[in-house]
Design a protein around this motif. Structure first.
Motif, mmCIF file in Angstrom:
data_model
loop_
_atom_site.group_PDB
_atom_site.id
_atom_site.type_symbol
_atom_site.label_atom_id
_atom_site.label_comp_id
_atom_site.label_asym_id
_atom_site.label_seq_id
_atom_site.Cartn_x
_atom_site.Cartn_y
_atom_site.Cartn_z
ATOM 1 N N UNK A 5 -11.328 13.168 -6.456
ATOM 2 C CA UNK A 5 -10.555 12.522 -7.524
ATOM 3 C C UNK A 5 -9.526 11.577 -6.917
ATOM 4 N N UNK A 6 -9.539 10.344 -7.369
ATOM 5 C CA UNK A 6 -8.535 9.374 -6.946
ATOM 6 C C UNK A 6 -7.255 9.622 -7.734
ATOM 7 N N UNK A 7 -6.133 9.890 -7.058
ATOM 8 C CA UNK A 7 -4.890 10.200 -7.779
ATOM 9 C C UNK A 7 -4.459 9.107 -8.751
ATOM 10 N N UNK A 8 -4.637 7.839 -8.370
ATOM 11 C CA UNK A 8 -4.230 6.755 -9.252
ATOM 12 C C UNK A 8 -5.068 6.748 -10.537
ATOM 13 N N UNK A 49 7.799 2.765 -18.000
ATOM 14 C CA UNK A 49 6.472 3.211 -17.553
ATOM 15 C C UNK A 49 6.463 3.568 -16.075
ATOM 16 N N UNK A 50 7.258 2.836 -15.296
ATOM 17 C CA UNK A 50 7.347 3.162 -13.872
ATOM 18 C C UNK A 50 7.922 4.547 -13.643
ATOM 19 N N UNK A 67 -5.657 8.042 -16.365
ATOM 20 C CA UNK A 67 -6.321 8.784 -17.428
ATOM 21 C C UNK A 67 -5.350 9.714 -18.148
ATOM 22 N N UNK A 68 -4.408 10.277 -17.426
ATOM 23 C CA UNK A 68 -3.402 11.144 -18.050
ATOM 24 C C UNK A 68 -2.595 10.341 -19.063
ATOM 25 N N UNK A 100 2.839 11.140 -11.098
ATOM 26 C CA UNK A 100 2.310 11.029 -9.744
ATOM 27 C C UNK A 100 2.835 12.140 -8.846
ATOM 28 N N UNK A 101 4.100 12.470 -8.988
ATOM 29 C CA UNK A 101 4.675 13.539 -8.169
ATOM 30 C C UNK A 101 4.000 14.874 -8.426
ATOM 31 N N UNK A 102 3.692 15.165 -9.692
ATOM 32 C CA UNK A 102 3.049 16.433 -10.029
ATOM 33 C C UNK A 102 1.592 16.454 -9.559
#
Length: 202
Positions: free
Chosen positions: A152-155, A128-129, A160-161, A136-138
Motif C-alpha cells: 500500500x502506498x501511504x500517499x 487541508x495540509x 482515499x481516506x 499521514x502521521x497515523x
C-alpha cells in the motif's frame, strides 16, 4: 480599549457563525453582506467595521473551521487505542463535525473554486495540509508497527481516506440527507480499512 476589543472579537465570531449557518442552505456566493449583517443585527456599514470585505469574512470562517476541526480530530485520535482505531475516530469525528456544521463543505468547495492564489483558496489549502498531516502521521504509525499492507502506498491511502469523507459529504449535499452520513460513515471506513490493513493487523 479592552471593552472595544472584546466587542469586536465577539461581533467577528458572530459574523463568522452567521456565514457558516447561512451556508448550510445556499452557496456562499449568494450570501450578501446585507444577509450577514441582518443575521447578527447590524447594518451593512456596521458589518464592515468588523471585517474589511466579504472575502475576509470567508477567510475568517475557514480559519475557524481549521482551528475547530483539527482540534476535534486530534482529540479523537488521542483517545483511541492504536493508529487504525485513531483513524476510525478521526473519520467519525470529521463526519460528526460536518453534521453539526453543514455549511462548512459549501464554504470549502466555494473557496477551492477561486482563481489562482486567492486568499480563500490559500486558507483552505492550509486547512487541508493540516488534515493530511494528521492522517499521514497515523498511517505512518501503522506502517511502522507492521499494521499496514506492504504493497500500500501511504500517499494513496491518505488520498482515499480523505476522499471517503468527501464522498459522503458530496452525497449528503446532493440528497440533502446530511444526518445520513452518520449511518454510512462506519461502513465506508471499514471498506477503506479492509484495503490497507495487513493480515492480522490491529
Amino acid at each position: 480599549m479592552a471593552s472595544t476589543r472584546h466587542t469586536t472579537e465577539t461581533r467577528q465570531a458572530q459574523i463568522v457563525a452567521a456565514m457558516i449557518a447561512l451556508a448550510a442552505t445556499r452557496s456562499p456566493a449568494e450570501i450578501s453582506a446585507h444577509d450577514l449583517a441582518a443575521a447578527v443585527g447590524l447594518s451593512s456599514g456596521g458589518l464592515f467595521r468588523h471585517f474589511d470585505s466579504k472575502e475576509v469574512i470567508g477567510v475568517a470562517a475557514i480559519r475557524w473551521v481549521e482551528a475547530s476541526l483539527l482540534a476535534r480530530l486530534a482529540e479523537a485520535a488521542q483517545h483511541a487505542d492504536g493508529p487504525f482505531a485513531a483513524l476510525g475516530a478521526v473519520f467519525r469525528a470529521h463526519v460528526d463535525f460536518v453534521v453539526a456544521h453543514p455549511g462548512v463543505p459549501r464554504i470549502v468547495f466555494h473557496a477551492l473554486q477561486q482563481p489562482g492564489d486567492a486568499p480563500l483558496k490559500r486558507a483552505v489549502n492550509q486547512l487541508l495540509g493540516g488534515y493530511r498531516g494528521l492522517v499521514a502521521g497515523l498511517i505512518e504509525q501503522a506502517r511502522g508497527g507492521g499494521l499496514l499492507r506492504t504493497d500500500v502506498d501511504p500517499m494513496a491511502a491518505i488520498a482515499l481516506f480523505i476522499g471517503g469523507v468527501q464522498g459522503l459529504v458530496m452525497q449528503a449535499m446532493a440528497t440533502g440527507d446530511v444526518a445520513g452520513m452518520l449511518l454510512r460513515s462506519d461502513k465506508v471506513f471499514e471498506v477503506w480499512l479492509g484495503g490497507v490493513r495487513a493480515p492480522g493487523g490491529g
